[in-house]
Each structure stands twice: as structure tokens, then as C-alpha cells.
Write a protein that holds these residues in place. Sequence first.
Motif, PDB file in Angstrom:
ATOM      1  N   ALA A   4      -5.732  -0.411   1.995  1.00  0.00           N
ATOM      2  CA  ALA A   4      -4.075   0.915   1.813  1.00  0.00           C
ATOM      3  C   ALA A   4      -3.053   0.166   0.960  1.00  0.00           C
ATOM      4  N   PHE A   5      -2.820   1.239   0.187  1.00  0.00           N
ATOM      5  CA  PHE A   5      -1.666   0.134  -0.802  1.00  0.00           C
ATOM      6  C   PHE A   5      -0.455   1.445  -0.078  1.00  0.00           C
ATOM      7  N   LEU A   6       0.334   0.717   0.267  1.00  0.00           N
ATOM      8  CA  LEU A   6       1.434   1.050   1.459  1.00  0.00           C
ATOM      9  C   LEU A   6       2.981   1.321   0.583  1.00  0.00           C
ATOM     10  N   ASP A   7       3.713   1.754   0.789  1.00  0.00           N
ATOM     11  CA  ASP A   7       5.275   2.188  -0.039  1.00  0.00           C
ATOM     12  C   ASP A   7       5.949   1.549   1.130  1.00  0.00           C
ATOM     13  N   ARG A   8       7.046   0.923   1.207  1.00  0.00           N
ATOM     14  CA  ARG A   8       7.825   0.267   2.568  1.00  0.00           C
ATOM     15  C   ARG A   8       9.179   1.179   2.636  1.00  0.00           C
ATOM     16  N   LEU A  40      -5.436   1.865  10.183  1.00  0.00           N
ATOM     17  CA  LEU A  40      -5.570   1.476   8.985  1.00  0.00           C
ATOM     18  C   LEU A  40      -6.291   0.244   9.270  1.00  0.00           C
ATOM     19  N   ARG A  41      -6.048  -0.881  10.256  1.00  0.00           N
ATOM     20  CA  ARG A  41      -7.238  -2.020  10.394  1.00  0.00           C
ATOM     21  C   ARG A  41      -7.866  -1.471  10.446  1.00  0.00           C
ATOM     22  N   ARG A  42      -8.311  -0.541  11.419  1.00  0.00           N
ATOM     23  CA  ARG A  42      -9.367  -0.425  12.328  1.00  0.00           C
ATOM     24  C   ARG A  42     -10.408   0.058  11.711  1.00  0.00           C
ATOM     25  N   LYS A  43     -10.016   0.965  10.637  1.00  0.00           N
ATOM     26  CA  LYS A  43     -10.610   1.913   9.629  1.00  0.00           C
ATOM     27  C   LYS A  43     -11.370   1.245   8.431  1.00  0.00           C
ATOM     28  N   GLY A  44     -10.508  -0.195   8.674  1.00  0.00           N
ATOM     29  CA  GLY A  44     -11.629  -1.519   7.169  1.00  0.00           C
ATOM     30  C   GLY A  44     -10.628  -1.604   5.672  1.00  0.00           C
ATOM     31  N   TYR A  45      -8.865  -1.162   6.471  1.00  0.00           N
ATOM     32  CA  TYR A  45      -8.335  -1.336   5.378  1.00  0.00           C
ATOM     33  C   TYR A  45      -7.888  -2.080   5.408  1.00  0.00           C
ATOM     34  N   HIS A  46      -7.976  -2.932   4.400  1.00  0.00           N
ATOM     35  CA  HIS A  46      -6.434  -4.752   3.756  1.00  0.00           C
ATOM     36  C   HIS A  46      -5.083  -3.899   3.562  1.00  0.00           C
ATOM     37  N   ILE A  47      -4.324  -4.123   4.316  1.00  0.00           N
ATOM     38  CA  ILE A  47      -2.970  -3.630   3.792  1.00  0.00           C
ATOM     39  C   ILE A  47      -2.568  -3.753   2.956  1.00  0.00           C
ATOM     40  N   ILE A  48      -1.699  -3.537   2.038  1.00  0.00           N
ATOM     41  CA  ILE A  48      -0.859  -3.962   0.277  1.00  0.00           C
ATOM     42  C   ILE A  48       0.270  -3.502   0.501  1.00  0.00           C
ATOM     43  N   VAL A  49       1.643  -4.240   0.647  1.00  0.00           N
ATOM     44  CA  VAL A  49       3.072  -3.399   0.425  1.00  0.00           C
ATOM     45  C   VAL A  49       3.492  -3.159  -0.463  1.00  0.00           C
ATOM     46  N   ALA A  83      -1.813  -8.789  10.906  1.00  0.00           N
ATOM     47  CA  ALA A  83      -1.856  -9.794  10.573  1.00  0.00           C
ATOM     48  C   ALA A  83      -0.953  -9.597   9.720  1.00  0.00           C
ATOM     49  N   VAL A  84      -0.068  -9.712   8.942  1.00  0.00           N
ATOM     50  CA  VAL A  84       1.004 -10.362   7.790  1.00  0.00           C
ATOM     51  C   VAL A  84       0.408  -9.704   6.420  1.00  0.00           C
ATOM     52  N   PRO A  85       0.729  -8.318   6.225  1.00  0.00           N
ATOM     53  CA  PRO A  85       0.040  -8.094   4.933  1.00  0.00           C
ATOM     54  C   PRO A  85       0.768  -8.638   3.580  1.00  0.00           C
ATOM     55  N   ASP A  86       0.242  -8.234   2.185  1.00  0.00           N
ATOM     56  CA  ASP A  86       0.121  -8.892   0.727  1.00  0.00           C
ATOM     57  C   ASP A  86       1.193  -8.142   0.872  1.00  0.00           C
ATOM     58  N   ILE A  87       2.406  -8.290   0.329  1.00  0.00           N
ATOM     59  CA  ILE A  87       3.932  -8.056   0.022  1.00  0.00           C
ATOM     60  C   ILE A  87       3.839  -7.889  -1.492  1.00  0.00           C
ATOM     61  N   SER A 121     -12.264   3.084  -5.638  1.00  0.00           N
ATOM     62  CA  SER A 121     -12.589   4.720  -4.946  1.00  0.00           C
ATOM     63  C   SER A 121     -11.994   4.832  -3.226  1.00  0.00           C
ATOM     64  N   ALA A 122     -12.356   3.851  -3.047  1.00  0.00           N
ATOM     65  CA  ALA A 122     -12.119   3.869  -1.316  1.00  0.00           C
ATOM     66  C   ALA A 122     -11.069   4.088  -0.957  1.00  0.00           C
ATOM     67  N   SER A 123     -10.376   3.661  -1.790  1.00  0.00           N
ATOM     68  CA  SER A 123      -8.133   2.670  -0.997  1.00  0.00           C
ATOM     69  C   SER A 123      -7.587   4.373  -1.126  1.00  0.00           C
ATOM     70  N   ILE A 124      -6.266   4.222  -1.071  1.00  0.00           N
ATOM     71  CA  ILE A 124      -5.386   5.081  -0.701  1.00  0.00           C
ATOM     72  C   ILE A 124      -4.137   4.546  -1.201  1.00  0.00           C
TER      73      ILE A 124
END
Length: 167
Positions: A4-8, A40-49, A83-87, A121-124
Motif C-alpha cells: 500500500a503506497f500511501l501519501d503522507r 491494511l497490515r492485517r490485510k497483508g499490505y506492506h506499508i510504504i509512504v 512497525a515503522v513504514p518505509d518512507i 498487480s495486488a498493490s494500491i
Amino acid sequence: MKAAFLDRDGTIIRDYPDALWASVSYPEFLPGAIDALKLLRRKGYHIIVVTNQYLIGEGLLSFEQYSAFSRRFEQALRLQGLAVPDIFYCPHARGAGCACCKPAPGLIHQALQMYPQIALSASIVVGDSTGDEGLAAAFSLDFYGIGFTPSRGRPVASLWEAAQLAP
Ligand SMILES: [Mg+2]
Ligand SMILES: [Zn+2]
């Protein structure tokens, strides 16, 4: 691995007019944002800011100010048990022609170098601006637009709503 690529700013935490950022010391998490990250973590996404920080390149925010704020952002997440996300951030001025200022694709390219196993293909992507939408479009990623109706993607009210809709 799906990401999950998230804007901050304006997505996870409150955003401010450019001229005010230098006086902002602590992040204010938007309503539901912490729960959204957990979901999002529970749904299995690796969080990336992925965040544009052009105020650095334009001289409105020093790198030290950015770093200190970012450490407080990370510390606040840690205190919430996350967990601290990658930024990945772009420090360049707008119009400088860099490869990483959203909607340019560079920040996701950086993430893919670190994590080649990301399944696009599975990322957002979730964000509150057309730059975020353009970033998603560059990789044909599913996009959730906070507070606006994207031409390609789903309009949502918050990161929390996006996290609930995300597969
Ligand atoms: Mg934003
Ligand atoms: Zn850049």
C-alpha cells in the motif's frame, strides 16, 4: 508481497499550507488513520509512504526540520504498536525535473529496488492529490482518492474508508 503506497500529508496526517510547515513540530494523525494502517497490515499490505517534500528543495523547510518531524511521525506510529513504514520522499523543488516528484514514478521505482518482490498487480495507492493519482496511473495501480473524484480510481472520504475497501 502486496504494497500500500500511501501519501503522507493530507492522507495519514494533517496537511498545512506551505508557509506553515516550518512551524509544525508534531504530526496530527487524521481521524481513523492509525486504525487504517493497522487494517491494511492485517490485510497483508506492506506499508510504504511516498511523499513529496518539495519545501526542502524550495528552501521553506530544512532537511533537519524534515528529519526531526519524520522521526516524530515514526515514533508516534511505534507508540501505536505499528512497525515503522518505509518512507520514500522527494526533496526536490517543483519543476526541477527530478524523477521522483509525484506524479513522476521515481518513488515507487526506489521502493521496487528495495523490494523487488512487490506484486504491483495486488498493490494500491492512496492519496489526496492528482499527483498521487498520476503515480498510481504510471504503474496501473488501484487508486483511492481522498476528498476528490479521481478520473481513474475510487473517491473516498479518508484513509480509513480506503483501508476498508482495499481487497
Ligand atoms: Mg497529500
Ligand atoms: Zn524528486
